[in-house]
Scaffold this motif. Structure first.
Motif, PDB file in Angstrom:
ATOM      1  N   ARG A 199       0.823  -1.266   0.044  1.00 54.02           N
ATOM      2  CA  ARG A 199       0.048   0.017   0.021  1.00 54.02           C
ATOM      3  C   ARG A 199       1.017   1.222   0.091  1.00 54.02           C
ATOM      4  O   ARG A 199       1.648   1.411   0.737  1.00 54.02           O
ATOM      5  N   ASP A 207      -7.997   2.269  -0.922  1.00 51.20           N
ATOM      6  CA  ASP A 207      -6.360   2.254  -0.828  1.00 51.20           C
ATOM      7  C   ASP A 207      -5.870   2.694  -2.227  1.00 51.20           C
ATOM      8  O   ASP A 207      -6.383   2.232  -3.144  1.00 51.20           O
ATOM      9  N   LEU A 209      -2.519   0.954  -4.202  1.00 53.98           N
ATOM     10  CA  LEU A 209      -1.616  -0.044  -3.971  1.00 53.98           C
ATOM     11  C   LEU A 209      -0.477   0.117  -5.065  1.00 53.98           C
ATOM     12  O   LEU A 209      -0.765   0.438  -6.235  1.00 53.98           O
TER      13      LEU A 209
END
Ligand code: ADP
Ligand code: MG
Length: 447
Positions: A199, A207, A209
């Motif tokens: 991440r 999120d 990544l």
């Protein structure tokens, strides 16, 4: 057709089948997507990598076209099989004539908040209640899903408690499958070729990544909520229209876990952190000016495409391995409920007319650009230090403007002030800002 020139990394779509390749040639079917590696010396051939097979080979430029833009279109749905509030009887009618595995999802009328999965099987329609509990959806109280998209994706692969594997979505009338349209235009990437890593950031909606797609480093934004994903999809359309060295490039999307938005990887992170972690001792004025110019050029291009950013700020500028600043989150800004709820606007970056009357334009972007300039020349400080949002709004109305950051060149401060003209028409265009910054850089080179 050798008139077109594609740079390495360009995604192209093939125009016809080529299934019997000669030595070193690439095999492909009409509509396949390939990534250009390089132009071959001579006439109109390219070395490219096939996005599905991963094979490399040669192909003629005449067999290629560039990916088309996706038109922002509310008819484009991630959930074309979702029919909203229709009755069980209507659902049965929709699933005529019978066909094993034909399905749709409707909202439950009797149990608000729940859904019903309706599946055609052996000439009957079977209704499965999908219970919404503790933020998850489930049919059998065992397999739980974050959203309907994941649930449908799962039961298209596995039968589970259902009479048959889901085979064929019944689209709501007028709705087009986003998946099909994206695939046709060449913007749908293949999940198999994506590997996800650490991440690297946390966005408002999910999120971010790090990853790799067919050997290329990428950043992947994952939006899990299906409603937000749908809104993002409409806005991602803006990203398919643009291509510029100072805009973060969209590689494509994958419909999995909600939505994956796959972008070029910007190894040095966002501009605020870049400036704060290095500071005055390391970064020279020339570099600050270059960042400012990069952003102005990206914004000039956006303006020429009639796209308004709405959330221009140093936190939304990303820095590449080669120290090129690129604008990100454009077109996505509108997804943000910020746009409608003025209490959630990025107040310290917003032009007065945007705050007060919801009037967004390239000129309100220019105001934000002025704030960004201030952030850059103060090495990532938060604007209007010590002032509350309420104070900022009031004081701006009385004509207050921020002072110049420490050691900021007078010419640059003058640019900031021009961006902060109350009247939008008096602010410079991004083209003008670009010219002025170019001059400034030249001047710096001369002394
Ligand atoms: P949001 O706007 O939804 O809050 P961002 O797109 O700004 O989320 O992403 C959050 C953080 O993730 C960024 O500040 C940055 O550090 C990182 N990030 C986002 N996109 C990329 C990218 N393409 N390459 C590298 N890092 C990224
Ligand atoms: Mg952001």
């Amino acid at each position: 057709m050798s008139g077109k020139h594609w740079a390495p990394g360009t995604q192209c779509v093939t125009k016809h089948d080529h299934t019997k390749p000669k030595a070193q040639e690439l095999a492909f079917h009409k509509g396949d997507v390939v990534t250009i590696i390089e132009a071959v010396e001579g006439k109109g051939w390219y070395r490219a990598k096939h996005n599905d097979t991963g094979e490399e080979g040669l192909l003629a430029a005449s067999a290629l076209r560039e990916r088309g833009a996706i038109r922002a279109n509310s008819k484009l749905s991630l959930m074309p099989w979702f029919h909203g509030k229709i009755s069980g009887v209507q659902a049965v009618q929709e699933l005529q004539p019978p066909e094993d595995g034909l399905f749709l999802v409707r909202e439950s009328i009797r149990h608000p908040g729940d859904y019903v999965l309706c599946v055609s099987f052996a000439k009957e329609v079977i209704h499965y209640r999908v219970i919404y509990e503790e933020n998850t959806l489930s049919i059998d109280n065992e397999q739980r899903f974050c959203n309907l998209i994941d649930m449908i994706e799962h039961y298209m692969k596995e039968q589970g408690p259902i009479c048959t594997k889901l085979m064929k979505p019944k689209p709501k009338s007028g709705m087009k499958s986003a998946e099909e349209e994206l695939a046709k235009a060449g913007w749908l990437l293949n999940l198999q070729h994506l590997s996800l890593g650490d991440r690297i950031g946390q966005g408002e909606f999910g999120d971010v990544l790090q990853g790799e797609y067919m050997g290329q480093k990428v950043a992947v934004k994952n939006i899990k909520c299906d409603v937000t994903a749908q809104a993002f999809l409409t806005e991602t359309a803006a990203m398919t229209k643009v291509r510029h060295k100072n805009l973060v490039r969209l590689l494509g999307v994958i419909l999995h876990n909600g939505l994956y938005i796959v972008m070029e990887f910007m190894s040095k992170g966002n501009l605020v952190n870049f400036l704060r972690t290095r500071g005055r001792a390391v970064i020279q004025t020339r570099q600050l000016l270059q960042f400012a110019l990069d952003v102005a050029q990206g914004m000039d291009y956006l303006e020429s495409k009639k796209l308004v950013h709405r959330d221009l700020a140093a936190r939304n500028i990303l820095i590449s391995e080669e120290n090129v600043a690129k604008v990100s989150d454009f077109g996505l800004a509108r997804v943000n409920p910020k746009g409608t709820d003025t209490t959630l606007l990025p107040v310290k970056w917003s032009a007065p007319e945007a705050l007060k009357h919801n009037k967004f334009s390239s000129k309100s972007d220019v105001w934000s650009y002025g704030i960004l300039l201030w952030e850059v020349f103060s090495f990532g400080r938060a604007p209007y230090p010590k002032l509350s949002l309420k104070e900022v709004t009031e004081m701006l109305e009385q004509g207050y403007r921020m002072d110049a950051p420490e050691d900021c060149p007078a010419t640059i401060y003058a640019l900031m002030r021009s961006c902060w003209e109350l009247e939008p028409g008096k602010r410079p265009s991004f083209k003008k800002l670009t010219e002025k910054l170019q001059k400034e850089l030249k001047h710096l080179g001369a002394v």
